[in-house]
Enzyme design. Structure first.
Site, PDB file in Angstrom:
ATOM      1  N   ALA A  65       0.872  -1.176   0.000  1.00 38.82           N
ATOM      2  CA  ALA A  65       0.000   0.000   0.000  1.00 38.82           C
ATOM      3  C   ALA A  65       0.909   1.226   0.000  1.00 38.82           C
ATOM      4  O   ALA A  65       2.074   1.149   0.396  1.00 38.82           O
ATOM      5  CB  ALA A  65      -0.888  -0.025   1.227  1.00 38.82           C
ATOM      6  N   GLY A 108       0.500  -4.813   0.953  1.00 34.37           N
ATOM      7  CA  GLY A 108      -0.709  -4.821   0.136  1.00 34.37           C
ATOM      8  C   GLY A 108      -0.499  -5.480  -1.216  1.00 34.37           C
ATOM      9  O   GLY A 108      -1.448  -6.001  -1.819  1.00 34.37           O
ATOM     10  N   GLU A 111      -0.897  -9.070  -0.574  1.00 34.46           N
ATOM     11  CA  GLU A 111      -2.329  -9.287  -0.290  1.00 34.46           C
ATOM     12  C   GLU A 111      -3.154  -9.248  -1.575  1.00 34.46           C
ATOM     13  O   GLU A 111      -4.080 -10.045  -1.751  1.00 34.46           O
ATOM     14  CB  GLU A 111      -2.815  -8.226   0.708  1.00 34.46           C
ATOM     15  N   GLU A 131       4.562  -5.070   7.107  1.00 40.22           N
ATOM     16  CA  GLU A 131       3.873  -3.985   7.822  1.00 40.22           C
ATOM     17  C   GLU A 131       4.389  -3.813   9.240  1.00 40.22           C
ATOM     18  O   GLU A 131       4.371  -2.718   9.800  1.00 40.22           O
ATOM     19  CB  GLU A 131       2.365  -4.249   7.853  1.00 40.22           C
TER      20      GLU A 131
HETATM   21  C1  HXC Z   1       5.023   4.357  -1.357  1.00 41.49           C
HETATM   22  C2  HXC Z   1       6.902   3.366  -2.215  1.00 41.49           C
HETATM   23  C3  HXC Z   1       6.556   2.128  -1.641  1.00 41.49           C
HETATM   24  C4  HXC Z   1       5.342   2.063  -0.896  1.00 41.49           C
HETATM   25  C5  HXC Z   1       8.401   1.874  -2.680  1.00 41.49           C
HETATM   26  N1  HXC Z   1       8.060   3.158  -2.862  1.00 41.49           N
HETATM   27  N2  HXC Z   1       7.504   1.223  -1.946  1.00 41.49           N
HETATM   28  N3  HXC Z   1       6.151   4.472  -2.082  1.00 41.49           N
HETATM   29  N4  HXC Z   1       4.627   3.208  -0.779  1.00 41.49           N
HETATM   30  N5  HXC Z   1       4.911   0.938  -0.344  1.00 41.49           N
HETATM   31  C6  HXC Z   1       8.773   4.209  -3.588  1.00 41.49           C
HETATM   32  C7  HXC Z   1      10.002   4.696  -2.857  1.00 41.49           C
HETATM   33  O1  HXC Z   1       9.661   5.659  -1.906  1.00 41.49           O
HETATM   34  C8  HXC Z   1      10.816   5.258  -3.995  1.00 41.49           C
HETATM   35  O2  HXC Z   1      10.317   6.527  -4.391  1.00 41.49           O
HETATM   36  C9  HXC Z   1      10.486   4.318  -5.151  1.00 41.49           C
HETATM   37  O3  HXC Z   1       9.257   3.677  -4.801  1.00 41.49           O
HETATM   38  C10 HXC Z   1      11.551   3.244  -5.328  1.00 41.49           C
HETATM   39  O4  HXC Z   1      11.735   2.586  -4.101  1.00 41.49           O
HETATM   40  P1  HXC Z   1      13.195   2.351  -3.444  1.00 41.49           P
HETATM   41  O5  HXC Z   1      12.968   2.102  -2.005  1.00 41.49           O
HETATM   42  O6  HXC Z   1      14.107   3.443  -3.813  1.00 41.49           O
HETATM   43  O7  HXC Z   1      13.618   1.014  -4.199  1.00 41.49           O
HETATM   44  P2  HXC Z   1      14.583  -0.143  -3.666  1.00 41.49           P
HETATM   45  O8  HXC Z   1      15.770   0.453  -2.971  1.00 41.49           O
HETATM   46  O9  HXC Z   1      14.806  -1.017  -4.841  1.00 41.49           O
HETATM   47  O10 HXC Z   1      13.749  -0.921  -2.548  1.00 41.49           O
HETATM   48  C11 HXC Z   1      12.612  -1.655  -2.914  1.00 41.49           C
HETATM   49  C12 HXC Z   1      11.809  -2.039  -1.644  1.00 41.49           C
HETATM   50  C13 HXC Z   1      11.493  -0.755  -0.820  1.00 41.49           C
HETATM   51  C14 HXC Z   1      12.579  -3.030  -0.787  1.00 41.49           C
HETATM   52  C15 HXC Z   1      10.496  -2.707  -2.132  1.00 41.49           C
HETATM   53  O11 HXC Z   1      10.949   0.250  -1.692  1.00 41.49           O
HETATM   54  C16 HXC Z   1      10.537  -0.958   0.297  1.00 41.49           C
HETATM   55  O12 HXC Z   1      10.862  -1.502   1.335  1.00 41.49           O
HETATM   56  N6  HXC Z   1       9.279  -0.502   0.087  1.00 41.49           N
HETATM   57  C17 HXC Z   1       8.249  -0.570   1.141  1.00 41.49           C
HETATM   58  C18 HXC Z   1       7.742  -1.972   1.308  1.00 41.49           C
HETATM   59  C19 HXC Z   1       6.671  -2.036   2.380  1.00 41.49           C
HETATM   60  O13 HXC Z   1       6.933  -1.706   3.544  1.00 41.49           O
HETATM   61  N7  HXC Z   1       5.493  -2.429   1.987  1.00 41.49           N
HETATM   62  C20 HXC Z   1       4.335  -2.483   2.906  1.00 41.49           C
HETATM   63  C21 HXC Z   1       3.604  -1.163   2.894  1.00 41.49           C
HETATM   64  S1  HXC Z   1       2.349  -1.117   4.101  1.00 41.49           S
HETATM   65  P3  HXC Z   1      11.127   7.905  -4.059  1.00 41.49           P
HETATM   66  O14 HXC Z   1      10.356   8.939  -4.819  1.00 41.49           O
HETATM   67  O15 HXC Z   1      11.040   8.062  -2.586  1.00 41.49           O
HETATM   68  O16 HXC Z   1      12.514   7.673  -4.560  1.00 41.49           O
HETATM   69  C22 HXC Z   1       1.085  -1.998   3.463  1.00 41.49           C
HETATM   70  C23 HXC Z   1      -0.139  -2.034   4.353  1.00 41.49           C
HETATM   71  C24 HXC Z   1      -1.268  -2.858   3.764  1.00 41.49           C
HETATM   72  O17 HXC Z   1       1.140  -2.517   2.405  1.00 41.49           O
HETATM   73  C25 HXC Z   1      -2.521  -2.634   4.508  1.00 41.49           C
HETATM   74  C26 HXC Z   1      -3.266  -1.438   4.057  1.00 41.49           C
HETATM   75  C27 HXC Z   1      -4.534  -1.182   4.783  1.00 41.49           C
END
Ligand code: HXC
Length: 257
Positions: A65, A108, A111, A131
């Site tokens: 998400a 997400g 999911e 998360e």
């Molecule tokens: C918003 C995101 C994002 C996310 C990545 N990006 N994941 N933006 N939400 N979930 C953005 C980054 O900010 C960045 O933009 C660009 O995408 C590239 O990501 P990088 O981190 O630079 O890439 P990399 O180094 O290759 O790392 C990849 C990654 C990492 C390991 C997947 O991006 C990461 O850990 N992302 C978050 C994963 C996560 O925690 N997912 C769960 C989210 S919570 P900018 O512009 O900043 O450079 C969830 C809740 C569900 O899903 C329930 C909802 C109700």
């Protein structure tokens, strides 16, 4: 219909939706889910479509998400908006939906893949529910669907640690139906989707409904439900055609009714 966060096309009787927010690794915001639902509405209402494939890029199916959209949210807003409830509409679709997952399917994203009817994965796929690292928890069914898919021990460990699973582990655990080299994933998924779309659509939709019933009922009730649905399929022309074609040693010509 034009979309900003997804690409939508058709290949014969298959609908193909590609998540397309490369700058955010396909992070799911409300616009993505709304557009996804609009595209799925279109395919659901189109009798010429028999199966839908959902995919992302070779780097990310979806990295979760959208954290940037969520960071400032407060309880009254998320409760009153029923934040992320549009995902439930995706789960209630009646036509088959296959996830073709390459790269990250996290939070997400994992999911959303699990909401699909089954997952084909590229060899570079990575699944996880991270998360816990953000001080929250899965909110689009992750604790429920992951546990049903891979069992309590592995699901609990993954949700509590936030660690990622690679494609091989995901296949061994039963989360993924098949693995393909990343450059063959979409082509192979579309082949399977074409096979499904070539079957009688009523029998495909009824089969999906019966398999999903497993998660909602006891064995005895599930078998009874299946039996009733099985009886009702004798009301379709495709049942007669399918069996007649076998008897006459020819391919069936399903009319999807
Ligand atoms: C918003 C995101 C994002 C996310 C990545 N990006 N994941 N933006 N939400 N979930 C953005 C980054 O900010 C960045 O933009 C660009 O995408 C590239 O990501 P990088 O981190 O630079 O890439 P990399 O180094 O290759 O790392 C990849 C990654 C990492 C390991 C997947 O991006 C990461 O850990 N992302 C978050 C994963 C996560 O925690 N997912 C769960 C989210 S919570 P900018 O512009 O900043 O450079 C969830 C809740 C569900 O899903 C329930 C909802 C109700």
């Amino acid at each position: 219909m034009s979309f900003e966060t997804i690409l939508v096309e058709t290949r014969d009787r298959v609908g193909l939706i590609t998540l397309n927010r490369p700058q955010a690794l396909n992070a799911l915001n409300t616009q993505v889910l709304d557009e996804l639902n609009q595209a799925l509405d279109q395919f659901e209402n189109d009798p010429a479509i028999g199966c839908v494939v959902l995919t992302g890029s070779s780097k990310a199916f979806a990295a979760g998400a959208d954290i940037k959209q969520m960071v400032d949210l407060q309880y009254p807003g998320v409760f009153m908006d029923d934040f992320f409830s549009p995902a439930d509409r995706i789960a209630n679709r009646r036509k088959p939906l296959i996830a073709a997952v390459a790269g990250y399917a996290l939070g997400g994203g994992c999911e959303l893949a699990m909401i699909c009817d089954f997952i084909y994965a590229a060899d570079n796929a990575r699944f996880g529910q991270p998360e816990i690292n953000l001080g929250v928890l899965p909110g689009i069914g992750g604790t429920q669907r992951l546990t049903r898919a891979i069992g309590k021990a592995k699901a609990m460990e993954m949700c509590l640690t936030g660690r990622q699973m690679d494609a091989r582990e995901a296949e061994q655990a039963g989360l993924v139906a098949k693995i393909f080299p990343v450059d063959q994933l979409l082509e192979e998924t579309l082949k399977t989707a074409q096979v499904i779309a070539s079957k009688s659509l009523p029998s495909v939709m009824m089969t999906k409904e019966c398999v999903n019933r497993v998660f909602e009922t006891s064995l005895a009730e599930g078998v009874r439900f299946e039996r009733r649905v099985f009886h009702s399929i004798f009301a379709t022309a495709d049942q007669t055609e399918g069996m007649q074609a076998f008897v006459e040693k020819r391919q069936p010509n399903f009319k999807h009714n």
